[in-house]
Motif scaffolding. Structure first.
Motif, PDB file in Angstrom:
ATOM      1  N   ARG A   7       0.835  -1.209   0.000  1.00  0.00           N
ATOM      2  CA  ARG A   7       0.000   0.000   0.000  1.00  0.00           C
ATOM      3  C   ARG A   7       0.869   1.258   0.000  1.00  0.00           C
ATOM      4  NH1 ARG A   7      -3.065  -3.401   3.359  1.00  0.00           N
ATOM      5  NH2 ARG A   7      -2.254  -2.587   5.325  1.00  0.00           N
ATOM      6  N   SER A  36       2.097   1.927  -3.442  1.00  0.00           N
ATOM      7  CA  SER A  36       1.004   2.463  -4.250  1.00  0.00           C
ATOM      8  C   SER A  36       0.774   3.936  -3.947  1.00  0.00           C
ATOM      9  CB  SER A  36      -0.273   1.659  -3.977  1.00  0.00           C
ATOM     10  OG  SER A  36      -1.366   2.176  -4.693  1.00  0.00           O
ATOM     11  N   TYR A  50      -6.173  -6.087   3.572  1.00  0.00           N
ATOM     12  CA  TYR A  50      -6.247  -4.710   3.119  1.00  0.00           C
ATOM     13  C   TYR A  50      -6.286  -3.804   4.341  1.00  0.00           C
ATOM     14  CZ  TYR A  50      -7.588  -6.919  -1.293  1.00  0.00           C
ATOM     15  OH  TYR A  50      -7.602  -7.688  -2.419  1.00  0.00           O
ATOM     16  N   VAL A  75      -5.985  -0.697  -0.904  1.00  0.00           N
ATOM     17  CA  VAL A  75      -5.598  -1.991  -1.469  1.00  0.00           C
ATOM     18  C   VAL A  75      -4.176  -1.947  -2.016  1.00  0.00           C
ATOM     19  CG1 VAL A  75      -6.156  -3.716  -3.233  1.00  0.00           C
ATOM     20  CG2 VAL A  75      -8.000  -2.517  -2.028  1.00  0.00           C
ATOM     21  N   GLN A 111      -1.870  -1.081  -5.810  1.00  0.00           N
ATOM     22  CA  GLN A 111      -2.003  -1.141  -7.259  1.00  0.00           C
ATOM     23  C   GLN A 111      -2.190  -2.597  -7.690  1.00  0.00           C
ATOM     24  OE1 GLN A 111       0.562   1.848  -9.609  1.00  0.00           O
ATOM     25  NE2 GLN A 111       1.900   1.167  -7.971  1.00  0.00           N
ATOM     26  N   ALA A 112      -2.959  -2.790  -8.751  1.00  0.00           N
ATOM     27  CA  ALA A 112      -3.151  -4.131  -9.297  1.00  0.00           C
ATOM     28  C   ALA A 112      -2.950  -4.099 -10.798  1.00  0.00           C
ATOM     29  CB  ALA A 112      -4.540  -4.662  -8.955  1.00  0.00           C
ATOM     30  N   LEU A 160      -1.940  -8.111  -7.319  1.00  0.00           N
ATOM     31  CA  LEU A 160      -1.416  -6.881  -6.745  1.00  0.00           C
ATOM     32  C   LEU A 160       0.041  -6.668  -7.139  1.00  0.00           C
ATOM     33  CD1 LEU A 160      -2.979  -7.125  -3.180  1.00  0.00           C
ATOM     34  CD2 LEU A 160      -3.706  -5.641  -5.054  1.00  0.00           C
ATOM     35  N   TYR A 196      -8.801   4.052 -11.261  1.00  0.00           N
ATOM     36  CA  TYR A 196      -9.244   3.568  -9.955  1.00  0.00           C
ATOM     37  C   TYR A 196     -10.428   2.632 -10.149  1.00  0.00           C
ATOM     38  CZ  TYR A 196      -6.193   6.923  -7.687  1.00  0.00           C
ATOM     39  OH  TYR A 196      -5.084   7.604  -7.267  1.00  0.00           O
ATOM     40  N   SER A 197     -10.481   1.564  -9.350  1.00  0.00           N
ATOM     41  CA  SER A 197     -11.532   0.566  -9.535  1.00  0.00           C
ATOM     42  C   SER A 197     -12.888   1.053  -9.036  1.00  0.00           C
ATOM     43  CB  SER A 197     -11.167  -0.745  -8.821  1.00  0.00           C
ATOM     44  OG  SER A 197     -11.036  -0.535  -7.423  1.00  0.00           O
ATOM     45  N   SER A 220     -12.757   2.935  -2.684  1.00  0.00           N
ATOM     46  CA  SER A 220     -11.471   2.227  -2.642  1.00  0.00           C
ATOM     47  C   SER A 220     -10.370   3.062  -3.265  1.00  0.00           C
ATOM     48  CB  SER A 220     -11.597   0.893  -3.391  1.00  0.00           C
ATOM     49  OG  SER A 220     -10.342   0.246  -3.500  1.00  0.00           O
ATOM     50  N   GLU A 231      -7.844   1.423  -4.642  1.00  0.00           N
ATOM     51  CA  GLU A 231      -7.202   0.494  -5.573  1.00  0.00           C
ATOM     52  C   GLU A 231      -7.051   1.135  -6.950  1.00  0.00           C
ATOM     53  OE1 GLU A 231      -7.681  -4.154  -6.754  1.00  0.00           O
ATOM     54  OE2 GLU A 231      -9.479  -2.917  -6.937  1.00  0.00           O
ATOM     55  N   TYR A 232      -5.859   0.990  -7.530  1.00  0.00           N
ATOM     56  CA  TYR A 232      -5.563   1.558  -8.843  1.00  0.00           C
ATOM     57  C   TYR A 232      -5.202   0.420  -9.786  1.00  0.00           C
ATOM     58  CZ  TYR A 232      -3.949   5.094 -12.175  1.00  0.00           C
ATOM     59  OH  TYR A 232      -3.807   5.916 -13.270  1.00  0.00           O
TER      60      TYR A 232
END
Length: 373
Positions: free
Chosen positions: A158, A161, A193, A220, A222-223, A263, A296-297, A302, A304-305
């Motif tokens: 994290r 990210s 997370y 989260v 980056q994924a 991830l 971004y999701s 979130s 999360e990117y």
């Protein structure tokens, strides 16, 4: 009061400030060295270790007059990673001797690698480590050091990210240093997370500041997402696995068909992640990656990117035993013709947003990919 010698990452003053929760101008810091010791990278790790080495010198800093709370915070930060304190005799820059405590790793915990360089570490890992330390110390007094150690890989992920996000282009019409005011920030929950919570105000479109709002976000990292596509066979490969969030949302069908995804680890670029995950989840070697976007999701809930790709590959076999046991993964794959994929999307059979996005990208670029082979 106690005096401690720091030979490794805590020589980096910004990190030391985060761990102690106070600024360097409140500390008594003096350059010093420890004879007959050397500092090396811990092999296959991103931090150093100290070891006995006749005739060599471990350079660092002596911090004098640390208070009980300082020691407690340092012990918390180091305590879950197999360190204990020992008393050593140091030499100061003026030649005087001084005794101090040092955090030594448990014997045999790591194997030494190449000689360690503070400058090299700062350049590559300094900012990530400071951000990770902010989260670690955010749980001080609430979560045990042992629990922090078990979750530290996720914390670092994290942090990496967060550093990557800070490097993205700023909004030319707004300045977050003036247009967002954080009244309170809290690392509110630690698991695989993280959850962060803030009381904040932001500048509205009419120029006024909003009232204080309480907001939280699932953090989260980056994924990388890769939809494998075979332009010769005009087919894609999807993977299916159980998704706990879908189940916890109340959905009676928590086994979901998706592209390959995973991830991004610190120090890894998204392309490397995409290729690694294709092997881990589907036993598939991707020949070439086509970038299908990044976003971004879910911006409302979130951090999360996602880095989205279509991966050119030869799709000839599937698996029903993909994934890593240590990550609790149980993955099977299927090869689906492009027309069947799009029919499934139009029929609402597929419920994974990254799959919808990459499939629609593929639909736009499919003729070119098939022509290129």
């Amino acid at each position: 009061m106690a005096d401690l010698f720091f030979y490794g990452t805590l020589r980096h003053v910004p990190l030391l400030e985060v761990v102690l929760g106070r600024t360097a101008d409140t500390l008594d810091i003096t350059p010093a060295h420890l004879a007959d010791h050397a500092v090396h990278w811990a092999r296959d790790e991103v931090f150093p270790m100290i070891l006995s080495a006749g005739g060599e010198t471990a350079r660092g800093v002596l911090v004098r007059g640390l208070e009980t709370e300082d020691i407690a915070r340092l012990s918390y930060y180091e305590g879950g990673f197999g360190y204990g304190r020992e008393i050593v005799q140091l030499t100061l820059e003026n030649g005087e001797s001084a005794s101090a405590e040092v955090f030594f790793p448990d014997p045999g915990l790591w194997q030494p690698g190449a000689p360690w360089s503070l400058e090299d570490w700062v350049a590559r890992w300094g900012e990530v480590s400071c951000r990770a330390a902010q989260e670690v110390m955010g749980y001080y007094g609430r979560v045990s050091a042992d629990e922090i150690a078990t979750r530290f890989a996720s914390i670092r992920r994290r942090a990496a990210s967060w550093v990557a996000a800070r490097a993205r282009p700023a909004d030319p019409a707004r300045d977050v240093t003036r247009d967002v005011v954080v009244e309170r920030h809290r690392f509110s929950h630690l698991s695989f997370y993280g959850m962060e919570e803030a009381d904040l105000r932001f500048r509205r479109h009419d120029g006024t500041m909003s009232p204080v709002l309480n907001r939280s976000a699932q953090m989260v990292g980056q994924a990388a997402v890769v939809l494998p596509y075979d332009p010769v066979r005009d087919a894609v490969l999807l993977v299916e696995q159980f998704r706990a969030p879908v189940y916890l949302a109340g959905d009676p069908a928590p086994w979901v068909w998706e592209p390959v995804a995973g991830l991004v680890d610190p120090g890894e670029d998204p392309e490397e992640t995409a290729r690694r995950e294709a092997i881990e989840e589907a036993g598939l070697v991707v020949r070439r990656l086509e970038k299908a976007g990044e976003a971004y999701s879910s911006t409302g809930s979130s951090g999360e990117y996602l880095h989205l790709f279509v991966g050119i590959a030869d799709l000839t076999r599937t698996t029903d035993s993909g994934g890593l046991d240590e990550e609790g993964e149980d993955i099977r794959s299927a090869i689906i013709g492009f027309d069947d994929l799009m029919a499934g999307i139009d029929g609402n059979r597929y419920r994974d947003m990254p799959l919808l996005v990459t499939a629609h990208w593929l639909a736009r670029h499919r003729d070119r990919l098939r022509a290129e082979g």
